[in-house]
Write a protein that holds these residues in place. Structure first.
Motif, PDB file in Angstrom:
ATOM      1  N   GLU A 155       2.386   0.608   7.414  1.00 32.24           N
ATOM      2  CA  GLU A 155       3.244   0.054   6.356  1.00 32.24           C
ATOM      3  C   GLU A 155       4.702  -0.022   6.785  1.00 32.24           C
ATOM      4  O   GLU A 155       5.500  -0.715   6.153  1.00 32.24           O
ATOM      5  CB  GLU A 155       3.132   0.913   5.084  1.00 32.24           C
ATOM      6  CG  GLU A 155       1.847   0.717   4.309  1.00 32.24           C
ATOM      7  CD  GLU A 155       0.658   1.404   4.961  1.00 32.24           C
ATOM      8  OE1 GLU A 155       0.823   2.054   6.013  1.00 32.24           O
ATOM      9  OE2 GLU A 155      -0.453   1.280   4.435  1.00 32.24           O
TER      10      GLU A 155
ATOM     11  N   TRP B 278      -5.923   6.646  -4.299  1.00 31.06           N
ATOM     12  CA  TRP B 278      -5.757   5.221  -4.621  1.00 31.06           C
ATOM     13  C   TRP B 278      -4.266   4.958  -4.787  1.00 31.06           C
ATOM     14  O   TRP B 278      -3.506   5.841  -5.193  1.00 31.06           O
ATOM     15  CB  TRP B 278      -6.541   4.832  -5.886  1.00 31.06           C
ATOM     16  CG  TRP B 278      -6.199   5.655  -7.089  1.00 31.06           C
ATOM     17  CD1 TRP B 278      -6.602   6.931  -7.339  1.00 31.06           C
ATOM     18  CD2 TRP B 278      -5.377   5.278  -8.191  1.00 31.06           C
ATOM     19  NE1 TRP B 278      -6.089   7.372  -8.521  1.00 31.06           N
ATOM     20  CE2 TRP B 278      -5.339   6.366  -9.077  1.00 31.06           C
ATOM     21  CE3 TRP B 278      -4.681   4.118  -8.525  1.00 31.06           C
ATOM     22  CZ2 TRP B 278      -4.616   6.342 -10.271  1.00 31.06           C
ATOM     23  CZ3 TRP B 278      -3.972   4.082  -9.709  1.00 31.06           C
ATOM     24  CH2 TRP B 278      -3.944   5.177 -10.565  1.00 31.06           C
TER      25      TRP B 278
ATOM     26  N   PHE C 170      -3.193  -0.832  -8.217  1.00 32.32           N
ATOM     27  CA  PHE C 170      -3.994  -1.093  -9.417  1.00 32.32           C
ATOM     28  C   PHE C 170      -3.604  -2.473  -9.957  1.00 32.32           C
ATOM     29  O   PHE C 170      -2.422  -2.763 -10.086  1.00 32.32           O
ATOM     30  CB  PHE C 170      -3.770  -0.023 -10.489  1.00 32.32           C
ATOM     31  CG  PHE C 170      -4.902   0.043 -11.471  1.00 32.32           C
ATOM     32  CD1 PHE C 170      -5.980   0.886 -11.262  1.00 32.32           C
ATOM     33  CD2 PHE C 170      -4.919  -0.793 -12.578  1.00 32.32           C
ATOM     34  CE1 PHE C 170      -7.052   0.927 -12.143  1.00 32.32           C
ATOM     35  CE2 PHE C 170      -5.982  -0.759 -13.469  1.00 32.32           C
ATOM     36  CZ  PHE C 170      -7.052   0.100 -13.252  1.00 32.32           C
ATOM     37  N   GLY C 171      -4.600  -3.281 -10.237  1.00 32.44           N
ATOM     38  CA  GLY C 171      -4.322  -4.624 -10.761  1.00 32.44           C
ATOM     39  C   GLY C 171      -3.473  -5.444  -9.816  1.00 32.44           C
ATOM     40  O   GLY C 171      -2.687  -6.288 -10.252  1.00 32.44           O
ATOM     41  N   GLY C 172      -3.590  -5.171  -8.527  1.00 29.79           N
ATOM     42  CA  GLY C 172      -2.842  -5.941  -7.537  1.00 29.79           C
ATOM     43  C   GLY C 172      -1.438  -5.415  -7.289  1.00 29.79           C
ATOM     44  O   GLY C 172      -0.720  -5.947  -6.451  1.00 29.79           O
ATOM     45  N   ALA C 173      -1.022  -4.383  -8.004  1.00 33.35           N
ATOM     46  CA  ALA C 173       0.336  -3.847  -7.826  1.00 33.35           C
ATOM     47  C   ALA C 173       0.292  -2.540  -7.029  1.00 33.35           C
ATOM     48  O   ALA C 173      -0.561  -1.685  -7.282  1.00 33.35           O
ATOM     49  CB  ALA C 173       0.976  -3.598  -9.187  1.00 33.35           C
ATOM     50  N   HIS C 174       1.221  -2.416  -6.090  1.00 29.93           N
ATOM     51  CA  HIS C 174       1.350  -1.162  -5.339  1.00 29.93           C
ATOM     52  C   HIS C 174       2.130  -0.160  -6.174  1.00 29.93           C
ATOM     53  O   HIS C 174       3.178  -0.485  -6.732  1.00 29.93           O
ATOM     54  CB  HIS C 174       2.072  -1.410  -4.010  1.00 29.93           C
ATOM     55  CG  HIS C 174       1.217  -2.129  -3.021  1.00 29.93           C
ATOM     56  ND1 HIS C 174       0.429  -1.491  -2.102  1.00 29.93           N
ATOM     57  CD2 HIS C 174       1.008  -3.446  -2.837  1.00 29.93           C
ATOM     58  CE1 HIS C 174      -0.230  -2.371  -1.384  1.00 29.93           C
ATOM     59  NE2 HIS C 174       0.105  -3.569  -1.809  1.00 29.93           N
ATOM     60  N   LEU C 175       1.606   1.048  -6.238  1.00 31.77           N
ATOM     61  CA  LEU C 175       2.218   2.075  -7.092  1.00 31.77           C
ATOM     62  C   LEU C 175       3.176   2.962  -6.313  1.00 31.77           C
ATOM     63  O   LEU C 175       3.793   3.864  -6.884  1.00 31.77           O
ATOM     64  CB  LEU C 175       1.130   2.931  -7.736  1.00 31.77           C
ATOM     65  CG  LEU C 175       0.136   2.137  -8.592  1.00 31.77           C
ATOM     66  CD1 LEU C 175      -0.996   3.017  -9.060  1.00 31.77           C
ATOM     67  CD2 LEU C 175       0.844   1.501  -9.779  1.00 31.77           C
ATOM     68  N   HIS C 176       3.315   2.734  -5.025  1.00 31.65           N
ATOM     69  CA  HIS C 176       4.241   3.509  -4.197  1.00 31.65           C
ATOM     70  C   HIS C 176       3.907   4.995  -4.219  1.00 31.65           C
ATOM     71  O   HIS C 176       4.798   5.837  -4.146  1.00 31.65           O
ATOM     72  CB  HIS C 176       5.695   3.314  -4.627  1.00 31.65           C
ATOM     73  CG  HIS C 176       6.149   1.885  -4.572  1.00 31.65           C
ATOM     74  ND1 HIS C 176       6.327   1.222  -3.374  1.00 31.65           N
ATOM     75  CD2 HIS C 176       6.452   1.002  -5.533  1.00 31.65           C
ATOM     76  CE1 HIS C 176       6.729  -0.013  -3.627  1.00 31.65           C
ATOM     77  NE2 HIS C 176       6.810  -0.183  -4.918  1.00 31.65           N
ATOM     78  N   ASP C 177       2.662   5.347  -4.359  1.00 33.32           N
ATOM     79  CA  ASP C 177       2.283   6.754  -4.303  1.00 33.32           C
ATOM     80  C   ASP C 177       0.794   6.851  -3.996  1.00 33.32           C
ATOM     81  O   ASP C 177       0.060   5.870  -4.131  1.00 33.32           O
ATOM     82  CB  ASP C 177       2.589   7.448  -5.644  1.00 33.32           C
ATOM     83  CG  ASP C 177       2.922   8.922  -5.443  1.00 33.32           C
ATOM     84  OD1 ASP C 177       2.569   9.481  -4.378  1.00 33.32           O
ATOM     85  OD2 ASP C 177       3.533   9.508  -6.338  1.00 33.32           O
ATOM     86  N   LEU C 178       0.403   8.040  -3.561  1.00 34.82           N
ATOM     87  CA  LEU C 178      -1.011   8.318  -3.316  1.00 34.82           C
ATOM     88  C   LEU C 178      -1.528   9.056  -4.543  1.00 34.82           C
ATOM     89  O   LEU C 178      -1.220  10.234  -4.740  1.00 34.82           O
ATOM     90  CB  LEU C 178      -1.163   9.169  -2.057  1.00 34.82           C
ATOM     91  CG  LEU C 178      -0.679   8.475  -0.780  1.00 34.82           C
ATOM     92  CD1 LEU C 178      -0.524   9.482   0.341  1.00 34.82           C
ATOM     93  CD2 LEU C 178      -1.628   7.362  -0.374  1.00 34.82           C
ATOM     94  N   CYS C 179      -2.252   8.356  -5.376  1.00 34.53           N
ATOM     95  CA  CYS C 179      -2.639   8.915  -6.675  1.00 34.53           C
ATOM     96  C   CYS C 179      -3.986   9.639  -6.570  1.00 34.53           C
ATOM     97  O   CYS C 179      -4.845   9.269  -5.766  1.00 34.53           O
ATOM     98  CB  CYS C 179      -2.706   7.805  -7.715  1.00 34.53           C
ATOM     99  SG  CYS C 179      -1.100   7.035  -7.987  1.00 34.53           S
ATOM    100  N   PRO C 180      -4.152  10.648  -7.431  1.00 34.78           N
ATOM    101  CA  PRO C 180      -5.355  11.493  -7.311  1.00 34.78           C
ATOM    102  C   PRO C 180      -6.583  10.850  -7.936  1.00 34.78           C
ATOM    103  O   PRO C 180      -6.486   9.956  -8.776  1.00 34.78           O
ATOM    104  CB  PRO C 180      -4.946  12.745  -8.086  1.00 34.78           C
ATOM    105  CG  PRO C 180      -4.004  12.250  -9.129  1.00 34.78           C
ATOM    106  CD  PRO C 180      -3.256  11.100  -8.509  1.00 34.78           C
TER     107      PRO C 180
END
Lengths: 231, 297
Positions: free
Chosen positions: B36, B99, B102-112
């Motif tokens: 990235e 993950w 979500f919904g095509g958007a990057h959340l800028h984090d590694l979610c649990p």
């Protein structure tokens, strides 16, 4: 909405409040879960700010001076809601930020111009290498990173005097300017301010027109500056 | 570039120290690159990075496969990772058991993820598809989490074991993440290590962490804490081999020599862990192979 991923995503994308998120995930506001959600929110904001700070350090400094730190955080959060990142491309981070600033309203016009200018600097500096740039041809062709932009402020002298340490002091003189930018064969960024006449000629050149004798001097200058492929 | 295996003790490659790295005569065994930060980048800033990749065996460590997510894989990203892995001669790629879109958007984090068998099956399907698209094995890294979902009915060790079993993937064990999770939610990370199939650990991450409010966050800041070293020794001792170990230091990155000092410490800790293991009489059957490993360090 029962998938916990969807609930958390909805919160991180600014579509759901913290309390609603906690209630949807856990049923009540457990202090530890609230704290955990704060960690994710803080990470998201920090990473969003980092994505903007990399290409727009001077614009961010100017915006901070204008809005204050909390105002800047709110602006970045609003930007992320309006333009969620759809594509991770390190060569083009936060590329919609200047568009967002123009739509945001209430900001001095030169700040929007400054963001546009910094986007151009970033693009020229980091664009993928194009092997064709190093091959000379009989027909002079502009380097792949060559661009012409116009600004309502005189940014070149104001910004480029200290490219490493962005200054947030003062504001640039208000004046219509045209700036040519490209990456030279030595990989250094070239920035050249041109007058309105040359800007008009360069616009025609970029449109693929073959220019007549009226452009001879300009073409010589561009060649000397290394704007053509193979130079 | 032909495949180059990583071994020993390495650094997460960051632009801030590329130039220094190219000049140092100190020992760095391998590098890890985050796609990235580098896919599609050209120009003068990319030159030192490329020079580092040519000089050191390098593995590719992704953030965006979003293996626990539901979004389709981005073909451009997969292609970028594949190209970078080829450039590095990387034998495998790693990403997180998490993950991030979500919904095509990057959340800028590694979610649990919820620690559930349903999620194990989901990750196994996604992991298989990602590997097929990439054409390389993808090792999985355990993450830090700051929330625990009600849908979880496994503990972290059970979840990791089930995922490794269902995917057949190797584990990139982040020792610091285990410590952070244990500090935030209780549990004994040493016991967790004892439950894991150590033969599946392909690589280790070590790093620092910081307090934030009432929680501890994995911010890759500062020297590796003593408790991380203690757990690291336990992993190496249990494995009975040197596992490629990588230092992550991303916040307030110090001069390169400080980073390499940490690698030297890791080398010493691994050596001590293996030497200690030799002295354990009830595990003498490991002795002959371990002697060879210790001497080779």
């Amino acid at each position: 909405m029962s998938d916990p991923r969807e609930i958390l995503a909805s919160f991180l994308l600014g579509r759901q409040s913290r309390l609603d998120c906690i209630q949807a995930l856990f049923g009540d506001a457990d202090p530890q879960e609230m704290e955990g959600l704060s960690v994710y929110a803080a990470h998201a904001l920090r990473n969003q700010k980092d994505a903007v700070a990399a290409p727009y350090p001077r614009a961010l400094a100017a915006l901070t001076a204008h809005l204050g730190p909390e105002g800047l955080d709110a602006l970045v959060a609003r930007y992320s809601r309006a333009y969620p990142c759809r594509l991770l491309n390190p060569a083009r981070p936060a590329e919609t930020f200047p568009i967002f600033l123009a739509e945001y309203g209430g900001l001095p016009a030169w700040m929007v111009d400054l963001a546009r200018f910094e986007k151009r600097l970033w693009d020229v500096e980091n664009a993928p290498d194009d092997p064709a740039d190093e091959i000379a041809s009989d027909t002079p062709m502009l380097r792949s990173t060559f661009r012409l932009d116009s600004y309502g402020a005189s940014l070149l002298d104001w910004v480029v005097d200290d490219p490493v340490h962005p200054s947030a002091e003062g504001e640039p003189p208000s004046r219509q300017t045209w700036v040519v930018s490209f990456r030279g064969s030595d990989l250094e960024t070239r920035l050249i301010e041109v007058g309105p006449g040359d800007a008009a000629l360069i616009t025609r050149l970029l449109a693929g027109e073959t220019l007549g004798p009226e452009a001879a001097e300009l073409l010589l200058d561009l060649r000397a500056a290394g704007a053509f492929r193979g130079t | 570039m032909s495949a180059r295996a990583i071994s020993g003790f390495g650094l997460g490659l960051r632009r801030v120290f590329c130039e220094s790295l190219l000049k140092t005569s100190r020992r760095v065994d391998f590098l890890e690159i985050i796609p990235e930060n580098h896919i599609g980048m050209g120009g003068r800033h990319s030159r030192p990075v490329t020079a580092c990749l040519e000089r050191w065996p390098t593995t590719v460590h992704g953030l965006s496969f979003s293996l626990g997510g539901t979004d389709p894989f981005d073909p451009a990203y997969v292609q970028g990772v594949r190209d970078l892995a080829r450039l590095c001669g990387s034998e495998y790629v790693s990403d997180h058991l998490a993950w991030s879109t979500f919904g095509g958007a990057h959340l800028h984090d590694l979610c649990p993820l919820p620690f559930s068998l349903e999620m194990v099956e989901h990750v196994a399907r996604r992991h298989r598809e990602a590997q097929e698209r990439l054409g390389l094995p993808i090792a999985l890294e355990n993450i830090t989490y700051y929330l625990r979902f009600r849908q979880s009915h496994l503990d972290e060790a059970e979840f990791l074991k089930e995922v490794l079993s269902a995917t057949g993937a190797d584990l990139l064990l982040d020792v610091n993440n285990l410590i952070v999770n244990a500090k935030n939610f209780g549990g004994d990370p040493a016991l967790l290590i004892d439950k894991l199939p150590v033969e599946r650990i392909r690589q280790i991450h070590i790093a620092g962490h910081s307090p934030r409010g009432s929680m501890i966050v994995d911010d890759h800041r500062g020297p590796v804490p003593e408790e991380v070293w203690t757990l690291y020794r336990r992993v190496i001792s249990r494995a009975g081999r040197v596992i490629p170990t990588l230092l992550e230091w991303d916040t307030d990155v110090p001069p390169l020599d400080v980073l390499i000092d940490e690698l030297d410490r890791a080398r010493a800790e691994a050596k001590a862990a293996l030497a200690d293991k030799l002295r354990e009489p009830h595990r003498a059957h490991y002795a002959s192979s371990t002697i060879t490993l210790v001497e080779a360090m």
